[in-house]
Write an enzyme that holds these catalytic residues in place. Structure first.
Site, short mmCIF file in Angstrom:
data_model
loop_
_atom_site.label_atom_id
_atom_site.label_comp_id
_atom_site.label_asym_id
_atom_site.label_seq_id
_atom_site.Cartn_x
_atom_site.Cartn_y
_atom_site.Cartn_z
N ASP A 1 0.83 -1.20 0.00
CA ASP A 1 0.00 0.00 0.00
C ASP A 1 0.87 1.25 0.00
O ASP A 1 1.42 1.64 1.03
CB ASP A 1 -0.91 -0.01 1.24
CG ASP A 1 -1.84 1.20 1.24
OD1 ASP A 1 -2.83 1.15 0.46
OD2 ASP A 1 -1.56 2.18 1.95
N TYR B 1 3.96 9.41 0.31
CA TYR B 1 4.89 8.72 1.22
C TYR B 1 6.35 8.93 0.80
O TYR B 1 7.28 8.59 1.55
CB TYR B 1 4.59 7.20 1.30
CG TYR B 1 3.19 6.87 1.78
CD1 TYR B 1 2.41 7.83 2.44
CD2 TYR B 1 2.63 5.62 1.58
CE1 TYR B 1 1.12 7.53 2.87
CE2 TYR B 1 1.34 5.31 2.02
CZ TYR B 1 0.60 6.28 2.66
OH TYR B 1 -0.68 6.00 3.08
N LYS C 1 -1.87 5.98 -4.53
CA LYS C 1 -2.93 6.96 -4.26
C LYS C 1 -2.66 8.29 -4.95
O LYS C 1 -1.51 8.69 -5.13
CB LYS C 1 -3.06 7.21 -2.74
CG LYS C 1 -3.21 5.92 -1.94
CD LYS C 1 -3.49 6.16 -0.48
CE LYS C 1 -3.38 4.86 0.30
NZ LYS C 1 -2.01 4.57 0.77
N HIS D 1 -6.73 9.75 -2.31
CA HIS D 1 -6.18 9.65 -0.95
C HIS D 1 -7.08 10.34 0.09
O HIS D 1 -7.34 9.78 1.15
CB HIS D 1 -4.77 10.26 -0.94
CG HIS D 1 -3.88 9.77 0.15
ND1 HIS D 1 -2.52 9.66 0.02
CD2 HIS D 1 -4.15 9.36 1.40
CE1 HIS D 1 -2.00 9.18 1.14
NE2 HIS D 1 -2.97 9.01 2.00
P1 NAD Z 1 -0.01 0.59 11.84
O1 NAD Z 1 -1.29 0.51 12.60
O2 NAD Z 1 0.34 -0.42 10.85
O3 NAD Z 1 1.13 0.74 12.94
C1 NAD Z 1 2.46 0.90 12.64
C2 NAD Z 1 3.23 0.94 13.95
O4 NAD Z 1 3.07 -0.29 14.66
C3 NAD Z 1 4.72 1.08 13.73
O5 NAD Z 1 5.20 1.86 14.81
C4 NAD Z 1 5.26 -0.33 13.84
O6 NAD Z 1 6.59 -0.38 14.27
C5 NAD Z 1 4.33 -0.91 14.87
N1 NAD Z 1 4.15 -2.36 14.70
C6 NAD Z 1 3.91 -3.01 13.54
N2 NAD Z 1 3.74 -4.32 13.76
C7 NAD Z 1 3.87 -4.51 15.10
C8 NAD Z 1 3.79 -5.65 15.92
N3 NAD Z 1 3.55 -6.86 15.42
N4 NAD Z 1 3.97 -5.48 17.25
C9 NAD Z 1 4.20 -4.27 17.78
N5 NAD Z 1 4.29 -3.14 17.04
C10 NAD Z 1 4.13 -3.26 15.71
O7 NAD Z 1 -0.04 2.05 11.25
P2 NAD Z 1 0.03 2.89 9.97
O8 NAD Z 1 1.39 2.85 9.35
O9 NAD Z 1 -0.57 4.18 10.38
O10 NAD Z 1 -1.02 2.22 8.96
C11 NAD Z 1 -0.67 1.16 8.13
C12 NAD Z 1 -0.65 1.59 6.67
O11 NAD Z 1 -1.90 2.16 6.31
C13 NAD Z 1 0.34 2.70 6.32
O12 NAD Z 1 1.66 2.23 6.24
C14 NAD Z 1 -0.23 3.19 5.02
O13 NAD Z 1 0.11 2.33 3.96
C15 NAD Z 1 -1.72 3.13 5.29
N6 NAD Z 1 -2.28 4.42 5.75
C16 NAD Z 1 -3.15 5.07 4.93
C17 NAD Z 1 -3.68 6.28 5.30
C18 NAD Z 1 -4.66 6.97 4.40
O14 NAD Z 1 -4.93 8.17 4.62
N7 NAD Z 1 -5.21 6.31 3.43
C19 NAD Z 1 -3.35 6.85 6.55
C20 NAD Z 1 -2.47 6.15 7.39
C21 NAD Z 1 -1.96 4.94 6.98
#
Ligand code: NAD
Length: 317
Positions: free
Chosen positions: A44, A49, A78, A111
């Protein structure tokens, strides 16, 4: 391990578990390559990014070494807010494809439902919330015209499926009125503190696949010095107890809760162990009682709101 897939309204299959690329800024090509090696097939991304060139290098290496074929991958990108004008959509999608080294995206999303003033990529790229003078400046592109340009990407083979992100229910209902091609997916913030049940139900009734972002709730925002006073979901007693019961990590419980509600997830991790754990979230089932206990944690608590970044666009008001 490879995640199960779901069939989108476009007819294409999409993995229920993918890899999020926001804030993947170090060793990005290796991270993508290693994720493919671990079994991830969906990535994604977004031009916002700032890592699409590096992500593409990871994909190219995996394909070159025969780990996967292009058609086995599902690459999501996006359209950023400053490219909403109808005539801007195709050129920027083509630039993003060139950055990835791809001929088509499997899924291309709007987005945010916010049109900002165009800033030429030669002036600033990756794009941001502000214009070349560092001011937030809105553009006049109505969403139906942007969607029309998104539909043209499908007609021209640049995107296999199209969808939206951060849309509220009224915008989804409006989109249903004018869409020639219905959105295959809606990507939204979704975790036990923000379930958005009415919105997810409405979409699921219409075969619009929901993808959850920020499945771990405050975790991602702590990295940006936000959500500091919100208890981590990983430490929530309900989640911790359920994790012990199933002998799983709290992260896996959070992801399974979503996937069992038929919501796709795209967790992000740079850690190889967690990367594998996060993919293994469809091989066990939570009981109805445990799903309901997690459902009950909803606080309507949102972290990814433009307002929180100082952008005067109250899209979730
Ligand atoms: P996420 O909920 O995936 O959390 C990421 C955090 O959790 C990082 O700090 C990581 O180190 C930690 N983590 C990951 N796996 C773990 C585990 N097994 N145990 C403990 N900690 C762990 O958050 P995110 O990055 O906000 O969301 C995921 C993806 O969603 C993004 O990378 C992006 O691709 C997408 N996204 C889209 C939008 C949008 O506006 N469309 C906004 C935010 C994120």
């Amino acid at each position: 391990m490879v995640a199960p897939t779901v069939k989108l309204s476009s007819g294409h299959q999409m993995s229920l578990v993918g890899f999020g690329l926001w804030k993947v800024t170090e060793n990005t090509a290796d991270t993508v390559y290693n994720a493919i090696k671990a079994g991830y097939r969906l990535f994604d991304g977004a031009c916002g990014y700032g890592n699409e060139v590096e992500c593409g290098k990871g994909v190219a290496r995996a394909i070159k070494e025969g780990l996967v074929k292009r058609e086995e991958l599902f690459i999501v990108s996006k359209l950023w807010n400053s490219f909403h004008d109808e005539e801007r959509v195709k050129p920027i999608a083509k630039k993003q494809l060139a950055d990835w080294g791809l001929e088509y995206f499997d899924l291309y999303l709007i987005h945010f439902p916010i049109a900002l003033e165009y800033v030429d990529p030669s002036v600033r790229y990756p794009p941001s919330w502000t214009n070349a003078q560092d001011k937030v400046s809105f553009a006049k592109a109505p969403l139906y015209t942007t969607w029309r340009a998104m539909e043209s990407l499908v007609d021209e083979g640049l995107a296999k499926s199209i969808g939206v992100s951060n849309y509220s229910a009224p915008l989804m209902m409006d989109l249903e009125r004018y869409a020639r091609i219905m959105p295959s997916t809606l990507q939204i913030e979704h975790h036990p503190y923000l379930r958005q049940k009415l919105l997810t139900d409405w979409c699921q009734e219409r075969n619009i696949q929901i993808t959850a972002y920020s499945s771990f709730g405050p975790m991602s925002y702590r990295e940006m010095n936000m959500a500091e006073h919100v208890p981590l979901l990983f430490e929530n007693p309900t989640i911790v107890d359920i994790a012990k019961k199933y002998n799983k990590e709290p992260s896996q419980i959070l992801l399974r809760w979503a996937t069992q509600h038929n919501i796709a997830v795209i967790p992000k991790s740079n850690n190889p162990g967690r990367l594998a754990q996060n993919l293994d979230v469809c091989s066990f089932d939570l009981s109805k009682e445990d799903l309901e206990a997690i459902d009950g944690l909803d606080k309507h608590l949102r972290f990814n709101d433009p307002i929180a970044y100082g952008i005067p666009a109250p899209i979730f008001a």
